[in-house]
Design a protein around this motif. Structure first.
Motif, PDB file in Angstrom:
ATOM      1  N   GLY A 155     110.728  64.405  60.929  1.00  0.00           N
ATOM      2  CA  GLY A 155     110.908  63.360  60.263  1.00  0.00           C
ATOM      3  C   GLY A 155     111.375  61.825  61.279  1.00  0.00           C
ATOM      4  N   CYS A 156     111.218  61.031  60.179  1.00  0.00           N
ATOM      5  CA  CYS A 156     111.543  59.801  60.908  1.00  0.00           C
ATOM      6  C   CYS A 156     112.489  58.719  60.082  1.00  0.00           C
ATOM      7  CB  CYS A 156     110.203  58.918  61.226  1.00  0.00           C
ATOM      8  SG  CYS A 156     109.179  59.509  62.362  1.00  0.00           S
ATOM      9  N   GLY A 157     113.390  58.055  60.340  1.00  0.00           N
ATOM     10  CA  GLY A 157     114.134  57.262  59.502  1.00  0.00           C
ATOM     11  C   GLY A 157     115.503  57.543  59.074  1.00  0.00           C
ATOM     12  N   ILE A 158     116.155  57.012  58.222  1.00  0.00           N
ATOM     13  CA  ILE A 158     117.435  56.980  57.927  1.00  0.00           C
ATOM     14  C   ILE A 158     117.322  58.373  56.608  1.00  0.00           C
ATOM     15  CG2 ILE A 158     119.517  56.339  56.944  1.00  0.00           C
ATOM     16  CD1 ILE A 158     119.136  53.557  57.603  1.00  0.00           C
ATOM     17  N   TYR A 159     117.212  59.494  57.316  1.00  0.00           N
ATOM     18  CA  TYR A 159     116.706  60.606  56.366  1.00  0.00           C
ATOM     19  C   TYR A 159     117.892  61.339  55.655  1.00  0.00           C
ATOM     20  CZ  TYR A 159     117.938  63.927  60.203  1.00  0.00           C
ATOM     21  OH  TYR A 159     118.664  64.464  60.969  1.00  0.00           O
ATOM     22  N   ARG A 160     119.303  60.828  56.091  1.00  0.00           N
ATOM     23  CA  ARG A 160     120.107  61.464  55.370  1.00  0.00           C
ATOM     24  C   ARG A 160     120.909  60.347  54.895  1.00  0.00           C
ATOM     25  NH1 ARG A 160     122.719  65.667  60.056  1.00  0.00           N
ATOM     26  NH2 ARG A 160     120.990  67.017  60.194  1.00  0.00           N
ATOM     27  N   ASN A 161     122.201  60.697  54.057  1.00  0.00           N
ATOM     28  CA  ASN A 161     123.049  59.756  53.369  1.00  0.00           C
ATOM     29  C   ASN A 161     123.707  58.921  54.017  1.00  0.00           C
ATOM     30  OD1 ASN A 161     122.709  60.287  50.329  1.00  0.00           O
ATOM     31  ND2 ASN A 161     123.273  62.518  50.991  1.00  0.00           N
ATOM     32  N   VAL A 162     123.882  57.579  53.467  1.00  0.00           N
ATOM     33  CA  VAL A 162     125.067  56.723  54.316  1.00  0.00           C
ATOM     34  C   VAL A 162     126.271  56.247  53.294  1.00  0.00           C
ATOM     35  CG1 VAL A 162     125.000  54.313  55.091  1.00  0.00           C
ATOM     36  CG2 VAL A 162     122.888  55.468  55.366  1.00  0.00           C
ATOM     37  N   TRP A 163     127.213  56.091  53.813  1.00  0.00           N
ATOM     38  CA  TRP A 163     128.509  55.910  53.029  1.00  0.00           C
ATOM     39  C   TRP A 163     129.166  54.770  53.506  1.00  0.00           C
ATOM     40  CZ3 TRP A 163     128.962  59.612  49.468  1.00  0.00           C
ATOM     41  CH2 TRP A 163     128.174  61.013  49.733  1.00  0.00           C
ATOM     42  N   MET A 164     129.988  54.300  52.663  1.00  0.00           N
ATOM     43  CA  MET A 164     131.019  53.139  52.777  1.00  0.00           C
ATOM     44  C   MET A 164     132.242  53.503  52.680  1.00  0.00           C
ATOM     45  SD  MET A 164     131.556  49.457  51.386  1.00  0.00           S
ATOM     46  CE  MET A 164     130.222  48.495  52.338  1.00  0.00           C
ATOM     47  N   ARG A 165     133.168  53.410  53.408  1.00  0.00           N
ATOM     48  CA  ARG A 165     134.766  53.839  53.271  1.00  0.00           C
ATOM     49  C   ARG A 165     135.546  52.511  53.437  1.00  0.00           C
ATOM     50  NH1 ARG A 165     136.721  56.975  57.808  1.00  0.00           N
ATOM     51  NH2 ARG A 165     134.836  56.342  58.938  1.00  0.00           N
ATOM     52  N   ARG A 166     136.273  52.188  52.329  1.00  0.00           N
ATOM     53  CA  ARG A 166     137.288  51.305  52.310  1.00  0.00           C
ATOM     54  C   ARG A 166     138.598  51.832  52.433  1.00  0.00           C
ATOM     55  NH1 ARG A 166     136.033  46.083  48.722  1.00  0.00           N
ATOM     56  NH2 ARG A 166     137.946  45.622  49.582  1.00  0.00           N
ATOM     57  N   LEU A 167     139.299  51.450  53.750  1.00  0.00           N
ATOM     58  CA  LEU A 167     140.655  52.307  53.810  1.00  0.00           C
ATOM     59  C   LEU A 167     141.787  51.284  54.026  1.00  0.00           C
ATOM     60  CD1 LEU A 167     139.318  55.304  56.215  1.00  0.00           C
ATOM     61  CD2 LEU A 167     139.688  55.038  53.652  1.00  0.00           C
ATOM     62  N   ASN A 168     142.799  51.847  53.665  1.00  0.00           N
ATOM     63  CA  ASN A 168     144.004  51.046  54.049  1.00  0.00           C
ATOM     64  C   ASN A 168     144.161  51.001  55.648  1.00  0.00           C
ATOM     65  OD1 ASN A 168     147.001  51.000  54.818  1.00  0.00           O
ATOM     66  ND2 ASN A 168     147.289  50.165  52.853  1.00  0.00           N
ATOM     67  N   PRO A 169     144.753  49.953  56.081  1.00  0.00           N
ATOM     68  CA  PRO A 169     144.660  50.102  57.772  1.00  0.00           C
ATOM     69  C   PRO A 169     145.725  51.179  58.315  1.00  0.00           C
ATOM     70  CG  PRO A 169     145.211  47.713  57.080  1.00  0.00           C
ATOM     71  CD  PRO A 169     145.422  48.541  55.857  1.00  0.00           C
ATOM     72  N   VAL A 170     146.212  51.796  57.404  1.00  0.00           N
ATOM     73  CA  VAL A 170     147.102  53.148  57.932  1.00  0.00           C
ATOM     74  C   VAL A 170     146.255  54.234  56.923  1.00  0.00           C
ATOM     75  CG1 VAL A 170     149.259  54.244  57.857  1.00  0.00           C
ATOM     76  CG2 VAL A 170     149.134  51.923  58.114  1.00  0.00           C
ATOM     77  N   HIS A 171     145.555  54.991  57.781  1.00  0.00           N
ATOM     78  CA  HIS A 171     144.830  56.002  57.000  1.00  0.00           C
ATOM     79  C   HIS A 171     144.564  57.380  57.969  1.00  0.00           C
ATOM     80  CE1 HIS A 171     141.935  53.373  59.102  1.00  0.00           C
ATOM     81  NE2 HIS A 171     141.514  54.438  59.428  1.00  0.00           N
ATOM     82  N   ILE A 172     143.682  58.167  57.322  1.00  0.00           N
ATOM     83  CA  ILE A 172     143.285  59.519  58.143  1.00  0.00           C
ATOM     84  C   ILE A 172     141.934  59.265  58.424  1.00  0.00           C
ATOM     85  CG2 ILE A 172     142.788  61.744  57.929  1.00  0.00           C
ATOM     86  CD1 ILE A 172     144.890  61.999  55.659  1.00  0.00           C
ATOM     87  N   PRO A 173     141.552  59.040  59.690  1.00  0.00           N
ATOM     88  CA  PRO A 173     140.302  58.749  60.202  1.00  0.00           C
ATOM     89  C   PRO A 173     139.108  59.969  59.893  1.00  0.00           C
ATOM     90  CG  PRO A 173     141.567  59.232  62.147  1.00  0.00           C
ATOM     91  CD  PRO A 173     142.516  59.388  61.013  1.00  0.00           C
ATOM     92  N   LEU A 174     137.970  59.437  60.030  1.00  0.00           N
ATOM     93  CA  LEU A 174     136.715  60.491  59.731  1.00  0.00           C
ATOM     94  C   LEU A 174     136.945  61.590  60.653  1.00  0.00           C
ATOM     95  CD1 LEU A 174     133.971  60.484  58.343  1.00  0.00           C
ATOM     96  CD2 LEU A 174     133.050  59.621  60.266  1.00  0.00           C
TER      97      LEU A 174
END
Length: 367
Positions: free
Chosen positions: A152-171
């Protein structure tokens, strides 16, 4: 799928970032610029695979092993408005095939060569608080052939946005190890904390375990730690012990939900929450008796399952994956070998919930 994080793990504030993209099959690198004219581009929603939309031909350099479909170079652009306030803003890509270069408002963020690896960028420093923001993504799958299967070609999986407090658990910032001894279950929890604020902070971290029926099964003791500005620190929570855990098996895939909370001590203000699905089971490998699950001998009846869905191409479609796995289960399959690359998170989620073991490969071929 709705605005939710994949079941395996993630910050609970994560939302889909799939709608209202623009696309063109072009190799014009000027498309990275924020003022580039994309008014004539095609409107679409992700995930997307442009190869499956092409014409089959023996002349396509992908060859028959690659589906005899075209490769090439394409660009995706998305316009959006956002006021981040004090939050950190991340864009997460579950996967894009391949050589994926990402720009925000003309600023180059990086390139992910491998088409099956998930990756993420912090776009906070480059966001315009008022006005139009432009995320531009270049996909270069022009070097063909590069696989012995359909990629396949392209962005074939999902894209996400995270809005986090500056103090957080990273990905991917939490590791959970489940073990069983007799009639007791134990969770060892290690949680990473990131402090991107301008000062040191004291936080309280604790976890709550919920059983398959939705009832609270256990809770860790709270840990109070100081995280310095710019520091990443791993907090090893007190173990959660429970009696008579419901065991995960291929016939009865019981899953527990672990919610980890990061709070300001004293006032209890919530800074972040992170969800991880887990299960209790024992695995045994014996030279004479073979493999056992929860103490019971078992033959691993596995299949090699590629990531595409036939006529749907490489696009991640949760129901299509679920249907494939349902057919596999009806055949008597109890294990999936991901052929031959890291799969979409949705496949791992579904295998967990449907009772399938997984051999999660890294790669067997990559040019």
């Amino acid at each position: 799928m709705g605005n939710q994080c994949p079941l395996n793990a993630g910050n609970t504030s994560r939302t889909e970032f799939n709608s209202d993209w623009l696309f063109a099959l072009t190799d014009d690198d000027k498309a990275s610029g924020e003022n580039f004219d994309d008014s004539g581009w095609r409107h679409l929603s992700l995930p997307h695979d442009w190869a499956i939309e092409g014409d089959f031909s023996e002349k396509n350099p992908s060859g028959t092993a690659g589906g005899a479909l075209p490769g090439g170079t394409g660009w995706y652009r998305k316009h959006f408005s956002l006021n981040p306030g004090n939050d950190r803003i991340y864009i997460d890509f579950d996967g894009a095939y391949m050589n994926t270069s990402v720009y925000i408002n003309g600023q180059y963020l990086g390139t992910r060569p491998y088409g099956y690896a998930s990756f993420s960028y912090d776009i906070t420093p480059y966001i315009k608080v008022s006005g139009d923001n432009v995320l531009a993504v270049k996909i270069d799958n022009s070097e063909q052939p590069n696989s012995r299967w359909y990629s396949g070609c392209g962005i074939y999986r999902n894209v996400w946005m995270r809005r986090l407090n500056p103090v957080h658990i990273p990905l991917w910032g939490q590791f959970v190890k489940a073990s069983v001894a007799g009639d007791s279950g134990n969770l060892e929890i290690a949680t990473e904390l990131s402090n991107l604020s301008s000062g040191d902070v004291r936080v309280q971290v604790y976890s709550v375990l919920t059983d398959p029926s939705g009832q609270m099964a256990g809770k860790s003791k709270p840990s109070i730690v100081t995280v310095k500005s710019g520091e990443r620190k791993t907090v090893v929570n007190s173990d959660i012990r429970i009696s008579n855990p419901e065991l995960w098996s291929t016939e009865s895939p019981k899953l527990y939900t672990l919610m980890t909370y990061v709070q300001e001590p004293g006032n209890g203000r919530m800074l972040d929450a992170y969800e991880t699905l887990t299960g209790f089971r024992t695995l045994g490998f014996d030279a004479k008796k073979g493999f056992s699950l929860n103490g019971k001998p078992m033959k691993i009846n596995g299949v090699c399952l590629h990531h595409d869905a036939g006529a749907l191409g490489a696009v991640v479609n949760r129901r299509a994956i679920e249907r494939q796995l349902e057919i596999m289960k009806e055949m008597g399959v109890n294990a999936i070998r991901c052929s031959h690359n890291p799969p979409a998170p949705e496949l791992l989620d579904l295998c967990d919930s449907m009772g399938l073991m997984v051999m999660d490969e890294a790669f067997d071929m990559w040019r």
